[in-house]
Design a protein around this motif. Sequence first.
Motif, PDB file in Angstrom:
ATOM      1  N   LYS A   1      -6.196 -26.241  36.984  1.00 44.05           N
ATOM      2  CA  LYS A   1      -5.347 -26.009  38.171  1.00 44.05           C
ATOM      3  C   LYS A   1      -4.090 -26.876  38.184  1.00 44.05           C
ATOM      4  CE  LYS A   1      -7.198 -23.550  41.929  1.00 44.05           C
ATOM      5  NZ  LYS A   1      -8.601 -23.189  41.615  1.00 44.05           N
ATOM      6  N   ASP A   2      -4.232 -28.136  37.745  1.00 41.77           N
ATOM      7  CA  ASP A   2      -3.050 -29.012  37.800  1.00 41.77           C
ATOM      8  C   ASP A   2      -1.933 -28.464  36.909  1.00 41.77           C
ATOM      9  OD1 ASP A   2      -4.707 -29.570  35.645  1.00 41.77           O
ATOM     10  OD2 ASP A   2      -4.233 -31.720  35.591  1.00 41.77           O
ATOM     11  N   VAL A   3      -2.317 -27.893  35.767  1.00 39.77           N
ATOM     12  CA  VAL A   3      -1.315 -27.336  34.855  1.00 39.77           C
ATOM     13  C   VAL A   3      -0.716 -26.058  35.453  1.00 39.77           C
ATOM     14  CG1 VAL A   3      -0.925 -26.321  32.579  1.00 39.77           C
ATOM     15  CG2 VAL A   3      -2.451 -28.288  32.818  1.00 39.77           C
ATOM     16  N   THR A   4      -1.577 -25.135  35.883  1.00 34.54           N
ATOM     17  CA  THR A   4      -1.058 -23.842  36.349  1.00 34.54           C
ATOM     18  C   THR A   4      -0.214 -24.023  37.616  1.00 34.54           C
ATOM     19  OG1 THR A   4      -3.141 -23.422  37.494  1.00 34.54           O
ATOM     20  CG2 THR A   4      -2.871 -22.425  35.330  1.00 34.54           C
ATOM     21  N   GLU A   5      -0.635 -24.898  38.510  1.00 36.22           N
ATOM     22  CA  GLU A   5       0.127 -25.092  39.748  1.00 36.22           C
ATOM     23  C   GLU A   5       1.517 -25.658  39.463  1.00 36.22           C
ATOM     24  OE1 GLU A   5      -3.521 -25.547  42.929  1.00 36.22           O
ATOM     25  OE2 GLU A   5      -2.183 -27.274  42.614  1.00 36.22           O
ATOM     26  N   ALA A   6       1.572 -26.595  38.535  1.00 36.52           N
ATOM     27  CA  ALA A   6       2.869 -27.198  38.203  1.00 36.52           C
ATOM     28  C   ALA A   6       3.823 -26.136  37.662  1.00 36.52           C
ATOM     29  CB  ALA A   6       2.673 -28.318  37.184  1.00 36.52           C
ATOM     30  N   PHE A   7       3.346 -25.316  36.724  1.00 30.41           N
ATOM     31  CA  PHE A   7       4.197 -24.271  36.138  1.00 30.41           C
ATOM     32  C   PHE A   7       4.555 -23.216  37.179  1.00 30.41           C
ATOM     33  CE2 PHE A   7       3.024 -26.142  32.135  1.00 30.41           C
ATOM     34  CZ  PHE A   7       4.087 -25.841  31.299  1.00 30.41           C
ATOM     35  N   GLU A   8       3.539 -22.810  37.953  1.00 34.53           N
ATOM     36  CA  GLU A   8       3.802 -21.748  38.934  1.00 34.53           C
ATOM     37  C   GLU A   8       4.804 -22.196  40.003  1.00 34.53           C
ATOM     38  OE1 GLU A   8      -0.194 -20.626  39.814  1.00 34.53           O
ATOM     39  OE2 GLU A   8      -0.282 -19.461  37.951  1.00 34.53           O
ATOM     40  N   ASN A   9       4.775 -23.467  40.361  1.00 34.36           N
ATOM     41  CA  ASN A   9       5.749 -23.963  41.341  1.00 34.36           C
ATOM     42  C   ASN A   9       7.167 -23.898  40.799  1.00 34.36           C
ATOM     43  OD1 ASN A   9       3.955 -24.411  43.403  1.00 34.36           O
ATOM     44  ND2 ASN A   9       3.490 -26.517  42.766  1.00 34.36           N
ATOM     45  N   VAL A  10       7.306 -24.227  39.525  1.00 37.31           N
ATOM     46  CA  VAL A  10       8.638 -24.135  38.910  1.00 37.31           C
ATOM     47  C   VAL A  10       9.099 -22.687  38.879  1.00 37.31           C
ATOM     48  CG1 VAL A  10       9.931 -24.424  36.754  1.00 37.31           C
ATOM     49  CG2 VAL A  10       8.355 -26.222  37.513  1.00 37.31           C
TER      50      VAL A  10
ATOM     51  N   ALA B   1      -5.287 -17.190  26.678  1.00 36.84           N
ATOM     52  CA  ALA B   1      -5.624 -17.954  27.883  1.00 36.84           C
ATOM     53  C   ALA B   1      -4.372 -18.167  28.744  1.00 36.84           C
ATOM     54  CB  ALA B   1      -6.235 -19.296  27.499  1.00 36.84           C
ATOM     55  N   ALA B   2      -4.593 -18.338  30.046  1.00 40.38           N
ATOM     56  CA  ALA B   2      -3.479 -18.441  31.004  1.00 40.38           C
ATOM     57  C   ALA B   2      -3.076 -19.886  31.276  1.00 40.38           C
ATOM     58  CB  ALA B   2      -3.876 -17.756  32.307  1.00 40.38           C
ATOM     59  N   SER B   3      -3.333 -20.785  30.327  1.00 42.49           N
ATOM     60  CA  SER B   3      -3.148 -22.206  30.628  1.00 42.49           C
ATOM     61  C   SER B   3      -1.787 -22.774  30.219  1.00 42.49           C
ATOM     62  CB  SER B   3      -4.295 -23.017  30.029  1.00 42.49           C
ATOM     63  OG  SER B   3      -4.807 -22.421  28.881  1.00 42.49           O
ATOM     64  N   PHE B   4      -0.810 -21.911  29.960  1.00 40.28           N
ATOM     65  CA  PHE B   4       0.592 -22.291  29.730  1.00 40.28           C
ATOM     66  C   PHE B   4       0.815 -23.165  28.492  1.00 40.28           C
ATOM     67  CE2 PHE B   4       0.826 -21.057  34.212  1.00 40.28           C
ATOM     68  CZ  PHE B   4       1.973 -20.278  34.215  1.00 40.28           C
ATOM     69  N   LEU B   5       0.137 -24.306  28.411  1.00 45.72           N
ATOM     70  CA  LEU B   5       0.413 -25.251  27.323  1.00 45.72           C
ATOM     71  C   LEU B   5      -0.194 -24.748  26.016  1.00 45.72           C
ATOM     72  CD1 LEU B   5      -0.389 -28.528  29.286  1.00 45.72           C
ATOM     73  CD2 LEU B   5       1.874 -27.546  28.806  1.00 45.72           C
ATOM     74  N   ASN B   6       0.615 -24.736  24.948  1.00 45.72           N
ATOM     75  CA  ASN B   6       0.130 -24.209  23.675  1.00 45.72           C
ATOM     76  C   ASN B   6      -1.127 -24.911  23.188  1.00 45.72           C
ATOM     77  OD1 ASN B   6       2.246 -22.424  23.633  1.00 45.72           O
ATOM     78  ND2 ASN B   6       3.528 -23.678  22.295  1.00 45.72           N
ATOM     79  N   LYS B   7      -1.199 -26.209  23.446  1.00 47.85           N
ATOM     80  CA  LYS B   7      -2.382 -26.962  23.008  1.00 47.85           C
ATOM     81  C   LYS B   7      -3.651 -26.315  23.577  1.00 47.85           C
ATOM     82  CE  LYS B   7      -4.214 -31.700  23.353  1.00 47.85           C
ATOM     83  NZ  LYS B   7      -5.512 -31.321  23.900  1.00 47.85           N
ATOM     84  N   LEU B   8      -3.575 -25.910  24.842  1.00 48.44           N
ATOM     85  CA  LEU B   8      -4.757 -25.345  25.507  1.00 48.44           C
ATOM     86  C   LEU B   8      -5.012 -23.901  25.094  1.00 48.44           C
ATOM     87  CD1 LEU B   8      -4.167 -26.818  29.089  1.00 48.44           C
ATOM     88  CD2 LEU B   8      -5.650 -27.709  27.282  1.00 48.44           C
ATOM     89  N   THR B   9      -3.957 -23.101  24.984  1.00 54.03           N
ATOM     90  CA  THR B   9      -4.165 -21.687  24.613  1.00 54.03           C
ATOM     91  C   THR B   9      -4.662 -21.593  23.168  1.00 54.03           C
ATOM     92  OG1 THR B   9      -1.856 -21.372  23.977  1.00 54.03           O
ATOM     93  CG2 THR B   9      -2.430 -20.833  26.241  1.00 54.03           C
TER      94      THR B   9
END
Length: 348
Positions: free
Chosen positions: A184-193, A271-279
């Motif tokens: 959530k911390d990752v997705t919220e940060a990106f989605e806010n931008v 995956a929907a986690s934005f950061l390449n490391k995670l996807t």
Amino acid sequence: MKPMSCLPIVVLMIWVFGCAVPATRALSNPRFSFRSIGAGDPGCEVPTLVSAGGSMPKNPRTLVIRWTGYSNFELVYNGQIILLDAYFDRGAMFPPLGFKAADVKRANVILIGHGHLDHMSDAASVGARTGALVVGAPVTTEKLLTQKIDPKQVRTVTGRGGEVLKFPGFTIEPILGRHGEPPKDVTEAFENVLKAFAAAPTPEQAKERAAIRERGTSDPRVVAEGTIAYLITLDNGFRIMYRDSGGKVTDYEKAAMERVGRVDVALVAVAASFLNKLTVEQALEHMRTYKPDVYIPAHHDADYNGLWRPTEPLFQALKDENPNLITVSRGYREPVCFNTEFNVSKRR
Ligand SMILES: [Zn+2]
């Protein structure tokens, strides 16, 4: 350009067009499928869905796969049409797919991976029009049955075993998967931008969006009991794994894959986690589990206010670990043809 500097290009062209598909190649590379199996076959050349009136491939043993946005695919084999997910009328805030749900007039089976709006919002209307069997988890079919579709066409599966569905030329095994759970911390940060730069929807767009949302579910059961992976096995042994959400692999999937060993093609959501490391981490788990020869990504496109999920970093990481892997990503509706018998007989 000086004549000498053209030489490498000429050599490259001869390689690509002249001898890229030797008859002894262990695995028919679908990137060259137009020349290797689809030459002169509109079923392998034309970006028109067969379900919307396009041509069947000439050879019934040819498998044709067309990606149609998000985790939607059309599979054609043996004169049968399989639709994976049904989210076609996405609204004016999305790039057009080149067809509408109303254009889809023919299908034998629709497999819904999970019941979120962006996976099932057109399942009822397309199911009702085509008469196709519509398959999904309990939380998915519960929602489906609130819409206009004959309940006799709807099949509920849990993916916990013993539910193999048989069709002319292939079988389908539903396997309980798990929805993606991006941090959530990752997705919220990106989605806010993204929100800060997004064009606000017009009242019409907001209304349209609300109507689409109505045809999917947001029930929390989707995560652990509502996401189904489907293992499709063709009559000659060619296997396809479909997974419409980039979540963690379950024990059910591990058990199924221990039984069958590997698949020929994996159609897997990024995956929907934005950061390449995670996807990348998630894609690696999928590849290690399904062991595909060919990896085709899904769920990587986005609306005009969003970001496409990059596939190249995934492809590179997957190939760093498995140099034999073939990755394929095409535009909406572009066909990828597989000579399934050739692939099976020349299996690595
Ligand atoms: Zn979802």
